[in-house]
Design a protein around this motif. Structure first.
Motif, PDB file in Angstrom:
ATOM      1  N   CYS A 233      92.146 -50.732  -4.742  1.00 56.20           N
ATOM      2  CA  CYS A 233      91.102 -51.752  -4.683  1.00 56.20           C
ATOM      3  C   CYS A 233      91.741 -53.082  -4.322  1.00 56.20           C
ATOM      4  CB  CYS A 233      90.387 -51.848  -6.023  1.00 56.20           C
ATOM      5  SG  CYS A 233      88.956 -52.925  -5.958  1.00 56.20           S
ATOM      6  N   CYS A 235      90.523 -55.979  -4.831  1.00 55.59           N
ATOM      7  CA  CYS A 235      89.980 -57.114  -5.576  1.00 55.59           C
ATOM      8  C   CYS A 235      91.150 -57.982  -6.084  1.00 55.59           C
ATOM      9  CB  CYS A 235      89.111 -56.644  -6.740  1.00 55.59           C
ATOM     10  SG  CYS A 235      89.973 -55.785  -8.047  1.00 55.59           S
ATOM     11  N   CYS A 266      85.649 -55.611 -12.146  1.00 52.58           N
ATOM     12  CA  CYS A 266      85.400 -55.134 -10.789  1.00 52.58           C
ATOM     13  C   CYS A 266      84.714 -53.771 -10.872  1.00 52.58           C
ATOM     14  CB  CYS A 266      86.727 -55.014 -10.029  1.00 52.58           C
ATOM     15  SG  CYS A 266      86.542 -54.265  -8.403  1.00 52.58           S
ATOM     16  N   TYR A 268      84.407 -51.630  -8.563  1.00 48.37           N
ATOM     17  CA  TYR A 268      85.113 -50.624  -7.771  1.00 48.37           C
ATOM     18  C   TYR A 268      86.309 -50.006  -8.481  1.00 48.37           C
ATOM     19  CZ  TYR A 268      82.614 -51.142  -3.373  1.00 48.37           C
ATOM     20  OH  TYR A 268      81.668 -51.095  -2.386  1.00 48.37           O
ATOM     21  N   CYS A 269      86.974 -50.773  -9.345  1.00 43.49           N
ATOM     22  CA  CYS A 269      88.195 -50.232  -9.945  1.00 43.49           C
ATOM     23  C   CYS A 269      88.245 -50.447 -11.455  1.00 43.49           C
ATOM     24  CB  CYS A 269      89.434 -50.829  -9.286  1.00 43.49           C
ATOM     25  SG  CYS A 269      89.668 -52.568  -9.632  1.00 43.49           S
TER      26      CYS A 269
HETATM   27 ZN    ZN Z   1      88.774 -53.824  -8.014  1.00 42.99          ZN
END
Ligand code: ZN
Length: 289
Positions: A233, A235, A266, A268-269
């Motif tokens: 990720c 981020c 986050c 996503y992760c």
């Molecule tokens: Zn992330």
């Protein structure tokens, strides 16, 4: 740990084979996925990673599956360098096995919604494809997408194996595409191996490499390239800061007045980034300047 995507070509037939065991196991660890979420997200991540391998550098692909089932939205993203990330709406969904002894993935994903594919190809507008769900098992969703949105007849098979401790012990997939100019003989050749790829998990269980799988399915394939893929990720605290800035001054001031740390996770992760009141003050100062 890095996984591999093997790309081969035989005339007008192009083949992508992915081993994504570490990638999917990393997703499982980061999001605490229960098995059906590991399987549904893992299959989506695997297909998205292979589609990422079809891109040119600086391009990006996002796949959003809204099947209407209890897992909620499945999101997966990949760039051309094999940085793959993704999440599932509810990672704690628990389903029992269906009559075939397999987890009811299609039920958990749902079959009433749609799949959206957004490709940022660095053109003025991103390419967007919207297709209806087929059976919620993910492989056929991608097959249908390629046929209708990209006009590329494709065979897709994806597999994720989870052990009794919920650990992902194997994951991978294959996409076989008929390129423009293909003939009847190419179609017949691909159709002949479809029963074999439907049981792709057998290759995963047997720990076959991409090249071994391709050579088992076809004779005379030229291996073009092997790419890498991993759960990664992109981020960062800077990107989170930009997100806070986007909230606007009034919201940031009220966050500062609470005088508490603010944690942003986050999606996503699942990584959490902490902002102290002082950090928030510095962000506000940027707006004042
Ligand atoms: Zn992330």
């Amino acid at each position: 740990m890095t996984n591999k995507i093997t790309i081969g070509i035989k005339g007008n037939i192009r083949i992508y084979v992915a081993n994504t065991t570490e990638l999917v196991e990393t997703a499982r660890e980061k999001h605490n996925l229960l098995p059906v979420a590991s399987i549904a997200l893992g299959r989506t991540l695997t297909a998205t990673a292979m589609m990422g391998a079809m891109l040119k550098s600086d391009q990006n692909i996002v796949v959003i599956i809204n099947g209407g089932g209890p897992l909620g939205t499945i999101m997966a993203e990949s760039d051309a360098e094999g940085n793959v990330r993704g999440y599932v709406g509810d990672p704690t969904v628990h389903v029992t096995s269906n009559h075939t002894g397999k987890l009811a993935v299609g039920y958990a994903v749902g079959t009433s919604g749609s799949m959206q594919v957004i490709k940022d190809l660095n053109l003025r507008e991103p390419f967007t494809g919207n297709t209806q769900m087929v059976d919620g098992e993910i492989s056929k969703e991608f097959t249908y997408y390629f046929a209708t949105s990209e006009q590329t007849p494709s065979a897709v098979s994806l597999g994720v194996i989870v052990d009794e401790q919920n650990v992902v012990t194997g994951a991978g997939g294959i996409i076989i595409q008929l390129l423009p100019g293909h003939g009847e003989a190419d179609i017949e050749e691909v159709e002949a191996i479809l029963p074999k790829i439907e049981h792709f998990t057998k290759y995963i269980e047997d720990k076959k490499t991409g090249e071994e799988i391709i050579n088992d399915l076809f004779a005379g394939v030229k291996i073009l390239e092997t790419k890498t893929a991993k759960f990664n990720c992109k981020c960062s605290k800077e990107k989170m800061t930009a997100a806070i800035l986007a909230l606007g001054k009034a919201d940031i001031v009220s966050m500062i007045e609470k005088n508490e740390d603010v944690e942003i996770t986050c999606r996503y992760c699942s990584k959490t980034t902490k902002f102290t009141p002082q950090d928030l003050q510095e962000i506000k100062n940027k707006l004042d300047n």
